[in-house]
Design a protein around this motif. Sequence first.
Motif, short mmCIF file in Angstrom:
data_model
loop_
_atom_site.label_atom_id
_atom_site.label_comp_id
_atom_site.label_asym_id
_atom_site.label_seq_id
_atom_site.Cartn_x
_atom_site.Cartn_y
_atom_site.Cartn_z
N THR A 1 18.00 -10.96 2.91
CA THR A 1 19.43 -10.93 2.90
C THR A 1 20.23 -11.54 1.36
OG1 THR A 1 18.95 -12.51 4.97
CG2 THR A 1 21.52 -12.66 4.29
N ALA A 2 20.88 -10.62 1.35
CA ALA A 2 21.72 -10.94 -0.58
C ALA A 2 22.93 -10.65 -0.12
CB ALA A 2 20.60 -10.08 -1.51
N ALA A 3 24.07 -10.44 -1.48
CA ALA A 3 25.03 -10.14 -1.53
C ALA A 3 25.44 -9.92 -3.03
CB ALA A 3 26.65 -11.13 -0.48
N MET A 4 26.19 -9.36 -2.92
CA MET A 4 27.02 -8.28 -4.56
C MET A 4 28.15 -8.82 -4.72
SD MET A 4 25.11 -6.00 -7.48
CE MET A 4 25.90 -6.06 -8.99
N VAL A 5 28.98 -9.22 -5.60
CA VAL A 5 30.77 -8.88 -5.65
C VAL A 5 30.76 -8.10 -7.25
CG1 VAL A 5 32.68 -9.62 -6.18
CG2 VAL A 5 31.45 -10.45 -4.27
N ALA A 6 31.66 -7.13 -7.67
CA ALA A 6 31.88 -6.90 -8.72
C ALA A 6 33.41 -6.97 -8.72
CB ALA A 6 31.05 -5.24 -8.78
N ILE A 7 34.03 -6.92 -10.58
CA ILE A 7 35.53 -7.24 -10.19
C ILE A 7 35.82 -6.47 -11.54
CG2 ILE A 7 36.70 -9.00 -10.76
CD1 ILE A 7 35.57 -10.60 -9.01
N ASP A 8 37.04 -5.68 -11.44
CA ASP A 8 37.12 -5.31 -12.79
C ASP A 8 37.36 -6.78 -13.65
OD1 ASP A 8 38.99 -4.17 -15.20
OD2 ASP A 8 39.93 -2.70 -14.07
N THR A 9 37.20 -6.70 -15.18
CA THR A 9 37.13 -7.83 -15.88
C THR A 9 38.46 -7.73 -16.03
OG1 THR A 9 36.72 -6.79 -17.50
CG2 THR A 9 35.10 -8.83 -16.51
N ARG A 10 39.96 -6.68 -16.32
CA ARG A 10 40.61 -6.60 -16.73
C ARG A 10 42.02 -6.52 -16.16
NH1 ARG A 10 39.71 -0.48 -17.84
NH2 ARG A 10 39.20 -0.97 -15.39
N THR A 11 41.88 -6.41 -14.77
CA THR A 11 42.61 -7.17 -13.83
C THR A 11 42.49 -8.23 -12.52
OG1 THR A 11 41.97 -5.28 -12.46
CG2 THR A 11 43.19 -4.42 -14.28
N GLY A 12 41.18 -8.30 -13.36
CA GLY A 12 40.52 -9.35 -11.60
C GLY A 12 39.91 -8.79 -10.26
N GLY A 13 41.19 -7.32 -10.09
CA GLY A 13 40.68 -6.18 -9.61
C GLY A 13 39.34 -6.68 -8.37
N VAL A 14 38.66 -6.96 -7.36
CA VAL A 14 37.38 -6.66 -6.58
C VAL A 14 37.30 -4.92 -6.69
CG1 VAL A 14 35.70 -6.78 -4.87
CG2 VAL A 14 37.91 -7.90 -5.45
N LEU A 15 36.43 -4.30 -7.65
CA LEU A 15 35.34 -3.47 -7.18
C LEU A 15 34.61 -2.46 -6.28
CD1 LEU A 15 34.98 -2.84 -11.17
CD2 LEU A 15 36.71 -1.40 -10.04
N ALA A 16 33.50 -3.75 -5.84
CA ALA A 16 32.81 -3.57 -4.99
C ALA A 16 32.52 -4.58 -3.97
CB ALA A 16 31.28 -3.25 -5.12
N LEU A 17 32.02 -4.86 -3.01
CA LEU A 17 31.71 -6.02 -1.93
C LEU A 17 30.67 -5.57 -1.22
CD1 LEU A 17 35.55 -7.12 -0.37
CD2 LEU A 17 34.20 -8.02 -2.36
N ALA A 18 29.15 -5.95 -1.63
CA ALA A 18 28.44 -5.34 -1.13
C ALA A 18 27.56 -6.54 -0.18
CB ALA A 18 27.27 -4.94 -2.09
N ASN A 19 26.99 -5.56 0.84
CA ASN A 19 25.91 -6.90 1.55
C ASN A 19 25.11 -5.91 1.86
OD1 ASN A 19 28.32 -9.27 2.00
ND2 ASN A 19 29.10 -7.80 2.39
#
Length: 615
Positions: A333-351
Amino acid sequence: MPLTPSGFTASTSRRRGRGRRRAIIAAVVVVVLAAGSGVGYVLKNRSDARAADHRAQAAAAAYLAAWRTLTTTGGTATSTPAGAAPPASAAPASAAPASAAPGGGSGAAATPAAAGAGATGSAAASGRDGAGRAAVSAVTVPGSIDVAALLTTMADVRDRLLVTGATFTPGSIDRNGKAARAPYAARLDLSGLPAPLEYAGVLNLVDTGRGWKVRAEPASVHPALRPGLHLDRTASTGHRGDLLAAGGQPLRDSGDLAGNLVGRTDPLSGLQRVYDDRLRAQGGAVVVRDARGATVQTLHTYPMTDGESVRTTLDLRVQQAAETALATAARPTAAMVAIDTRTGGVLALANHPPSGASRAVRGKYPPGSTFKIVTATAALMNGKAANTPLDCTQTVSVGGRTFQNAESEQFGPIPLRTAFAKSCNTAFIRLEESLPSDALEKAAQLYGFDGQAPLDIASVGGSFPTPRDSVESASASIGQARIEVSPLQMASVAAAVASGTWRQPFVAGQPARSNAIPPAVLPPLRDFMRAVVTEGTAASVPMPGEVYGKTGTAEYADGDPPPTHAWFVGYRGDVAFAVVVEDGGFGAETAAPVAARFLTALDGGAVAAPGSGGR
């Protein structure tokens, strides 16, 4: 005048003349008095009539104002959170509310039915539109239906038509004795439709002896309503818009995103609910239906057009890299989030696994040592420097509780930079003790630790309850105590260090709020995070490119040793990320390798099989 022994005697005719004059004067007085009395009577009647008209008009106005309150509070459309849209089709408050009879029977059953309806309306309505219901009840008496059935009918119209606003304009009263008719003009704004529904209606009022009241009748809500009929909306024949990735691909192409973010259309959930007002096909019709659902009359037809597609910040290439990396995690069980540092917009939401709860945005975890980013920020904001000496002993006691380092490590006197890179708990606890009592909380607030949901869908940010004592302050400094975060929150913290500004994460539009990190804090803090990868706890994990990060090992239950979740948060270039592996042990051993594989996959490289990368 004839002569008499005593002199002259008055003429009889003259006496009679004077008598007639007095009689005439008296008659005139009587006539004048009678006329005055009649005029007064007429004037009084007119005054009483005007007062009665005014009271009836006031009752009608109060009824319409109360109806508006009920219509614009607590309903399916009006109770939707900001930024969200109501469902395209609302369930009825009752099958045929207008058919309820006064004094019991179906009328008595209608109110509980309305109160028990689901998220589409009436249960929520009964809690939020209580003021409107009470106000309508105060100026209404039973008519062809009882008052409870009238309230159900009003709520049913509101919820079926998805009313977002209402205006009721009273006309001139037409009173006849103790009965009156009050015309009104209605204007209902309907969610997703380009023009309001407008119609003319009539209220029937009665003088009860204790004031004027409106009679409860289905036709008073809409002239087309009769027992057994209800108003409804028909769906548009246009096509629903798509939720798109930043590159224009449908988000439904990602199974993880489709299940944990995009949501469903029946019932509405996820981003399908949030952006329903833009996605759903526009137009349709307002109709009258019978109890079987058959349309008996079309009241208004609106032009039908396709819904709008909504482009999000999600990047399917980044999403695929995250899903690929999570599949290699050493624990299930794991999860990961990626965010664009320039805008704060979410790039990925993975589970992982991708089905089930979305841990990436709704998981609640102690952040462990990843929170030392916040503690270091507090220290740098309060005059500490990279070379501030700290004592990294094996243990430290605070308020009668003993804290220790992982695996009983101790490095002796070391600078703050090294304490961060080596993740020395005892050094950071001593650091926190040297800071003002509110320093940690202020730094946490800069990074958005306020307990608010960051996204318009169900989501978890970061919470930092004010420490209750010195023991809890010490525990908080190393990311324990009562602190809770999601991977989404910790990815936003890493992005803030990279960009210099914390931004509330978002998936469409712009960040709702942001906080600037003090400029003097950023160079040493970035250096600290780079040192973690080059010479600190993650140095044994091969990272592709110039990566900045922080490992975390977060205790989540008692034990000897206590079980821990594994964290790694960081950034490379304009991509920030956070990885949590449940029950994963040390962050450097299980979470950091996942982050390395994510960056490798993002670069187009092949991802190696699971393995450990050191302590």
